[in-house]
Design a protein around this motif. Sequence first.
Motif, PDB file in Angstrom:
ATOM      1  N   LYS A 397       1.000  -1.231  -0.075  1.00 44.99           N
ATOM      2  CA  LYS A 397       0.012   0.201  -0.028  1.00 44.99           C
ATOM      3  C   LYS A 397       0.788   1.386   0.075  1.00 44.99           C
ATOM      4  O   LYS A 397       2.178   1.310   0.450  1.00 44.99           O
ATOM      5  N   GLY A 398       0.192   2.265  -0.433  1.00 42.50           N
ATOM      6  CA  GLY A 398       0.878   3.501  -0.394  1.00 42.50           C
ATOM      7  C   GLY A 398       1.502   4.118  -1.840  1.00 42.50           C
ATOM      8  O   GLY A 398       1.452   3.464  -2.799  1.00 42.50           O
ATOM      9  N   THR A 399       2.313   5.257  -1.545  1.00 39.50           N
ATOM     10  CA  THR A 399       2.865   5.580  -2.596  1.00 39.50           C
ATOM     11  C   THR A 399       4.540   5.709  -2.647  1.00 39.50           C
ATOM     12  O   THR A 399       5.050   6.400  -3.513  1.00 39.50           O
ATOM     13  N   ARG A 400       5.129   5.130  -1.603  1.00 38.42           N
ATOM     14  CA  ARG A 400       6.459   5.041  -1.517  1.00 38.42           C
ATOM     15  C   ARG A 400       6.791   4.178  -2.778  1.00 38.42           C
ATOM     16  O   ARG A 400       6.294   3.067  -2.853  1.00 38.42           O
ATOM     17  N   VAL A 401       7.924   4.331  -3.374  1.00 39.20           N
ATOM     18  CA  VAL A 401       8.527   3.373  -4.367  1.00 39.20           C
ATOM     19  C   VAL A 401       8.968   2.066  -3.935  1.00 39.20           C
ATOM     20  O   VAL A 401       8.655   1.058  -4.597  1.00 39.20           O
ATOM     21  N   ILE A 402       9.488   1.966  -2.596  1.00 41.12           N
ATOM     22  CA  ILE A 402       9.780   0.709  -1.941  1.00 41.12           C
ATOM     23  C   ILE A 402       8.730   0.130  -0.876  1.00 41.12           C
ATOM     24  O   ILE A 402       8.163   0.988  -0.286  1.00 41.12           O
ATOM     25  N   CYS A 403       8.647  -1.072  -1.090  1.00 40.95           N
ATOM     26  CA  CYS A 403       7.833  -1.698  -0.230  1.00 40.95           C
ATOM     27  C   CYS A 403       8.200  -3.053   0.090  1.00 40.95           C
ATOM     28  O   CYS A 403       9.073  -3.776  -0.507  1.00 40.95           O
ATOM     29  N   ARG A 404       8.218  -3.183   1.493  1.00 43.96           N
ATOM     30  CA  ARG A 404       8.637  -4.463   2.294  1.00 43.96           C
ATOM     31  C   ARG A 404       7.574  -5.103   2.795  1.00 43.96           C
ATOM     32  O   ARG A 404       7.155  -5.138   4.089  1.00 43.96           O
ATOM     33  N   PRO A 405       6.708  -5.974   2.259  1.00 41.88           N
ATOM     34  CA  PRO A 405       5.572  -6.740   2.675  1.00 41.88           C
ATOM     35  C   PRO A 405       5.972  -8.026   3.569  1.00 41.88           C
ATOM     36  O   PRO A 405       7.197  -8.350   3.624  1.00 41.88           O
ATOM     37  N   LYS A 406       5.239  -8.176   4.521  1.00 46.90           N
ATOM     38  CA  LYS A 406       5.434  -9.597   5.266  1.00 46.90           C
ATOM     39  C   LYS A 406       5.372 -10.731   4.326  1.00 46.90           C
ATOM     40  O   LYS A 406       4.369 -10.611   3.420  1.00 46.90           O
ATOM     41  N   THR A 407       6.149 -11.733   4.662  1.00 42.39           N
ATOM     42  CA  THR A 407       6.102 -12.924   3.758  1.00 42.39           C
ATOM     43  C   THR A 407       5.392 -14.170   4.485  1.00 42.39           C
ATOM     44  O   THR A 407       5.884 -15.292   4.099  1.00 42.39           O
TER      45      THR A 407
END
Length: 428
Positions: A397-407
Amino acid sequence: MRRLLFLVTLAAALWLAPGALAAGWCGSGETAADRPDIVTGAQVHAIVATPADAPDAFVDDANRLSDDVASMSAWWTGQDPTRVPRYDLAVFPGGTCLDISYVRLAETASALASSHTLAFSTVVRELGTSSFVHPYKDYVVYYDGPTEPDFCGTGNGFFDQGGGFAIVWLNGCPGVPTDGIEAHELLHALGALPVGAPNACTPATDPSGDFDPGHPCDSQSDVLWPQTDGRPLQQMVLDFNHDDYYAHSGTWNDMQDAIFLRHLNAPQVELDVRVSGAGSVASNMPGVDCSKACGTQWDQGTTVTLFSTPGNGSRFVRWSGSCRGTHGDCVLSLAQAASATAVFGPAFVAFHASVTGKGKVTCLPACGRKIPAGDPFTLRAVAAKGWRFARWSGSCKGTRVICRPKTTAALSVRATFTKLKARPKKTH
């Protein structure tokens, strides 16, 4: 006088009341395996061993061994009402009784008969290669084959760990009660005689004429006296005056504190283990080995380590209950009842990435249809020339270029890109 030799160089448990193992062995079948453990805690496993070319007398030897354990246990609790050796038991069609393994050795009778020292090292080595090497088990072995005359038994071990052996040479001392030999050698397997014992034999006091500090020489009635005159075990004592190796007040090792003894006056506490997902849990000491819910009883105060093992395609996630955290091992001090659950999850989770507009999604580590579950995972939205990243949707979610989702579960992400507006041309 026959020698009871000690080589210097070299479960909460189910406990059966004295006499409960008498009148022979209730088990059946010959197996070289150590049957599944039903006793909790460090324990003593029984073995009948014969040379490669000796007759098979397992039934008679197993009956004798079982009766000796019953006799010796009754004697021990008569000497110390608070302790008894903890023996490995198994469930048979005829009931629950001593777990006795049968091992036919690779060596011949003649190769083992010439020297008790050679025979002891050979038997221990062969049994070790047969998987009798549990770090929380000592072993009582009844060897039925020719042996050096007038040597009744041999024992060796350590006070604070398993792997000790007490061998009774059944044909070494005819007429000498084997329950007393077993008691003598088991004490050696537990680490007796400890360094520091004040009455350790000296060249002047050893009746054999040998210098053997592995025995006390203050009383011939001591079960650990270096020689036997054939008297029954019931006429022997467990550490004469209690000043050398058992229930003494000194600072050296005390066999009364050996981990292989059941504390009869200690309350029993429940340890319940549950498994969620594909995996199993085992304990460092015998007792816990389950892939689903299992309950065990332990001596109060026992310290137990639980080990989690994921199944195929699975991974360990966390502990809950009396155990906490994400480390695969858990140490419990069982001062009271405890319950621990090992939670396992899939080793990999599905991953899918898509884009709207022109651009791409990069991954660290590399993108794939499946990614390692639980591991760090970084996504970056990279816009094509003339486009810009607008937003994430789905697992990001969001507008930041980088995303670190839970796996921890399947991931599906979408990166949306929008076209940059063309700048108006300047006119002159």
